[in-house]
Design a protein around this motif. Structure first.
Motif, PDB file in Angstrom:
ATOM      1  N   LEU B  15       8.078  -3.554  31.567  1.00  0.00           N
ATOM      2  CA  LEU B  15       8.903  -2.763  30.927  1.00  0.00           C
ATOM      3  C   LEU B  15       9.024  -1.768  30.978  1.00  0.00           C
ATOM      4  N   VAL B  16       7.498  -1.210  31.742  1.00  0.00           N
ATOM      5  CA  VAL B  16       7.310   0.276  31.328  1.00  0.00           C
ATOM      6  C   VAL B  16       7.633   0.805  33.047  1.00  0.00           C
ATOM      7  N   HIS B  17       7.488  -0.501  33.999  1.00  0.00           N
ATOM      8  CA  HIS B  17       7.460   0.044  35.767  1.00  0.00           C
ATOM      9  C   HIS B  17       8.848   0.345  36.202  1.00  0.00           C
ATOM     10  N   GLN B  18       9.975  -0.096  35.308  1.00  0.00           N
ATOM     11  CA  GLN B  18      11.706  -0.487  34.502  1.00  0.00           C
ATOM     12  C   GLN B  18      11.973   1.033  34.530  1.00  0.00           C
ATOM     13  N   LEU B  19      11.177   2.305  33.307  1.00  0.00           N
ATOM     14  CA  LEU B  19      11.638   2.503  32.577  1.00  0.00           C
ATOM     15  C   LEU B  19      11.857   3.743  34.035  1.00  0.00           C
ATOM     16  N   ASP B  20      13.070   4.718  33.476  1.00  0.00           N
ATOM     17  CA  ASP B  20      12.799   6.041  34.550  1.00  0.00           C
ATOM     18  C   ASP B  20      11.869   6.403  34.909  1.00  0.00           C
ATOM     19  N   ILE B  23      11.811  10.046  31.960  1.00  0.00           N
ATOM     20  CA  ILE B  23      11.495   9.219  31.061  1.00  0.00           C
ATOM     21  C   ILE B  23      10.047   9.530  31.262  1.00  0.00           C
ATOM     22  N   LYS B  24       9.341   8.725  31.805  1.00  0.00           N
ATOM     23  CA  LYS B  24       7.909   8.636  31.862  1.00  0.00           C
ATOM     24  C   LYS B  24       7.234   9.606  31.838  1.00  0.00           C
ATOM     25  N   SER B  60       2.953  -2.499  29.908  1.00  0.00           N
ATOM     26  CA  SER B  60       3.156  -2.344  31.650  1.00  0.00           C
ATOM     27  C   SER B  60       2.660  -3.753  32.176  1.00  0.00           C
ATOM     28  N   THR B 134       4.243   3.415  38.085  1.00  0.00           N
ATOM     29  CA  THR B 134       5.609   4.216  38.706  1.00  0.00           C
ATOM     30  C   THR B 134       5.050   4.601  40.704  1.00  0.00           C
ATOM     31  N   HIS B 245      18.125   5.927  28.645  1.00  0.00           N
ATOM     32  CA  HIS B 245      16.780   6.785  28.194  1.00  0.00           C
ATOM     33  C   HIS B 245      16.792   7.703  27.331  1.00  0.00           C
ATOM     34  N   ILE B 248      15.356   6.188  24.682  1.00  0.00           N
ATOM     35  CA  ILE B 248      13.829   6.186  24.674  1.00  0.00           C
ATOM     36  C   ILE B 248      12.873   7.170  24.119  1.00  0.00           C
TER      37      ILE B 248
END
Lengths: 320, 266
Positions: B15-20, B23-24, B60, B134, B245, B248
């Motif tokens: 999920l952490v990898h897929q987060l925009d 935002i990250k 992650s 990322t 997003h 989150i």
């Protein structure tokens, strides 16, 4: 590997928020001005040049040579970049180097990135420029002068940058000025010699192979006088301020105490180490610890739950 | 040999990898800012911060061992704060004799030192998760989204693109130096001339690396110019952020605000 043994890249947590934010603002303003200057040059060739040279400086930091025993000298590169590119482009190049080191390799923190850019990018470049130009003006402009100027610029850039780091640490109340400044400055006065020697040899090599590059770099630095003044000013200020601060740490420490130890005074609920016993924990604190543990378990449970539901699904794994 | 190992990005289906990335980046910076703003010695809140961090590391799927190992990077700097333990004010926790010096361990000093070490450690972990989850081009997009000047982002991008090429170049230089330098089998014979000579050799390598970079940048410029480059850096417009997003981002900010409030008000 690429981790610098030189304590020049400050990690997060070592500078007070006030110092970090102030230096961020200063760095952003200077970078914006440098961008304007470089854009005003209208030389589109410089953009790939700056990118590739930033990569070269990063890669050149892998080059090291044994000094004595286990220590080794290596390059920061601010002086070399300044001499080859002129001050404004060098600021951008050093900003990129320091920025990527922090973003990708965690060499230096993100909140304190402004301070790191200030130290290595702005102070380092301005001091190098001032030292190099002054040496060349004072002596006759010959090949040897370029080399002497390069050595002075490289050594001063390291030494003054380290003083700047030490002062910021002292201002943040991390290390007392009378310990930090002599220790950090002293080490870097030695490390600077390594930087100077490498810079001189590199300049000698480039002068022999492509003398035009060394000439071009300093051909027409727009607003060079400003940088010269700032560099000289920064060098003198730090050189004068540091022994003063180191001899009379009270003034700096008062500032630091107001910033740092004040926040300790503000939260008496958390003085978990009571005066009489060090490892002992009083009842009230036990309750807060318990709350902490409960909170931790809760957060973990949520995280593990989400992870578990995701683990069920067969996901395509792209292992490296 | 190539130095691709330099790239810290580790692809995982998490999920952490897929987060925009935008935002990250903002969440990471806010987390580090929150950590920096924490009063010292607020240990229960520190534990909560650590819990948040470890949860993110678990989510992650990068492996806690990996993150912990990498986070040891910042530790040498802790030395800079060590004097605090001995020079801080307040009651003493005991004295140690070190040769002729008497070192007095100050209790607030020790507390402050531990707080700094902890904050630094946890901030490094956040930065590690950002960098390893990322891909760099996405980080560039995020940098543009937070209004980093285009020219600077372009230089960052070019630098990243050629970092590996030039690191390979450097490795070749180092290998050539090693191939030409004999190393004595007997330990007491020191290899490689005087220190000045070694510095000269290294400087020559650096100079040659810079020349190669100059020449390469010329070729790159030609290639760019022949493809229509006119000095203007053009980039694709950023994709719009989805409502999820924003949720989150908002949730993260609220969490950080609550943690700060607990630390200061409790």
């Amino acid at each position: 590997m690429l981790a610098s043994p030189v304590p020049m890249h400050i990690p997060d947590g070592f500078l007070s928020v006030l110092v970090s934010v102030t230096l961020w603002i200063v760095s952003v303003l200077v970078i914006a001005y440098a961008l304007k200057r470089v854009n005003a040059d209208l030389d589109e060739r410089r953009i790939p040049l700056m990118g590739v040279l930033a990569a070269a400086i990063f890669a050149a930091q892998m080059l090291n040579f044994t000094v004595v025993g286990g220590t080794s000298g290596h390059l920061m590169g601010a002086a070399l970049a300044t001499i080859l590119l002129g001050p404004w482009a060098a600021i951008l190049v050093m900003t990129s180097v320091v920025g990527i080191q922090a973003l990708i390799f965690q060499d230096g923190g993100l909140l304190v990135l402004g301070a790191n850019i200030f130290n290595m990018g702005i102070v380092g470049v301005a001091v190098s420029y001032a030292a190099y130009q002054l040496t060349r003006t004072l002596l006759r402009d010959t090949r040897r002068t370029v080399l002497i100027g390069g050595f002075v610029a490289a050594w001063l850039s390291i030494f003054i940058t380290s003083l700047s780091v030490a002062l910021q640490l002292a201002l943040s109340g991390i290390s007392p000025a009378n310990i930090a400044i002599p220790a950090i400055g002293g080490i870097h006065a030695l490390i600077g010699i390594g930087e100077g020697l490498i810079t001189v040899s590199a300049l000698g090599f480039i002068l022999a192979a492509r003398p035009d590059l060394v000439r071009n770099g300093m051909a027409r630095p727009v607003g060079g006088k400003v940088v010269l003044g700032v560099g000289l000013g920064a060098a003198l200020l730090l050189a004068v301020l540091s022994p003063l601060a180191s001899a009379h740490p009270d003034g700096l420490e008062r500032v630091a105490e107001q910033q740092g130890f004040l926040s300790a005074a503000r939260t008496p609920a958390f003085t978990m180490i009571p005066d009489y016993v060090f490892p002992g924990v009083s009842n009230q604190n036990a309750a807060t610890i318990l709350a902490g543990i409960v909170g931790t378990v809760l957060v973990f449970a949520v995280a593990l739950g989400i992870a578990y539901t995701r683990r069920r699904k067969p996901t395509p794994t792209t292992e490296k | 040999m190539h130095v691709h190992f330099l790239d810290p990005y580790r692809p995982r289906p998490s999920l952490v990898h897929q987060l925009d990335p935008r935002i990250k980046l903002v969440l990471t910076l806010s987390f580090i800012l929150t950590t920096a703003l924490m009063p010292q010695g607020a240990w229960p809140v520190y534990i909560l911060l650590l819990a948040v961090m470890i949860s993110v590391v678990l989510l992650s799927e990068l492996g806690t061992g990996f993150v912990l190992k990498r986070s040891a990077l910042a530790f040498p700097f802790v030395l800079a704060a060590l004097p605090l333990v001995f020079t801080g004010p307040g009651p003493s926790l005991g004295e140690t004799m070190l040769g002729e010096w008497t070192l007095r361990i100050s209790q607030p000093g020790l507390e402050r030192f531990l707080s700094i070490a902890f904050k630094s450690w946890i901030s490094v972990q956040a930065a590690i998760v950002l960098a390893t989850s990322t891909p760099f081009p996405q980080l560039l997009v995020a940098l543009r989204a937070i209004k980093t000047p285009r020219l600077l982002v372009a230089i960052f991008g070019l630098m990243w693109r050629y970092l590996f090429v030039l690191a390979d170049e450097t490795l070749r230089l180092i290998r050539a130096r090693a191939a030409r330098s004999g190393v004595s089998a007997q330990g007491e014979v020191k290899p490689g001339g005087s220190m000045l000579w070694r510095a000269r050799v290294t400087g020559g390598m650096a100079g040659s690396l810079f020349l190669r970079a100059f020449e390469r940048s010329d070729r790159i410029y030609m290639a760019m110019a022949s493809r229509g480059y006119d000095g203007e850096v053009r980039m694709l417009p950023l994709p719009a952020l989805k409502p999820v997003h924003w949720v989150i981002l908002g949730a993260g900010m609220v969490l950080f605000a609550v943690l700060l409030a607990i630390a200061y008000l409790l």
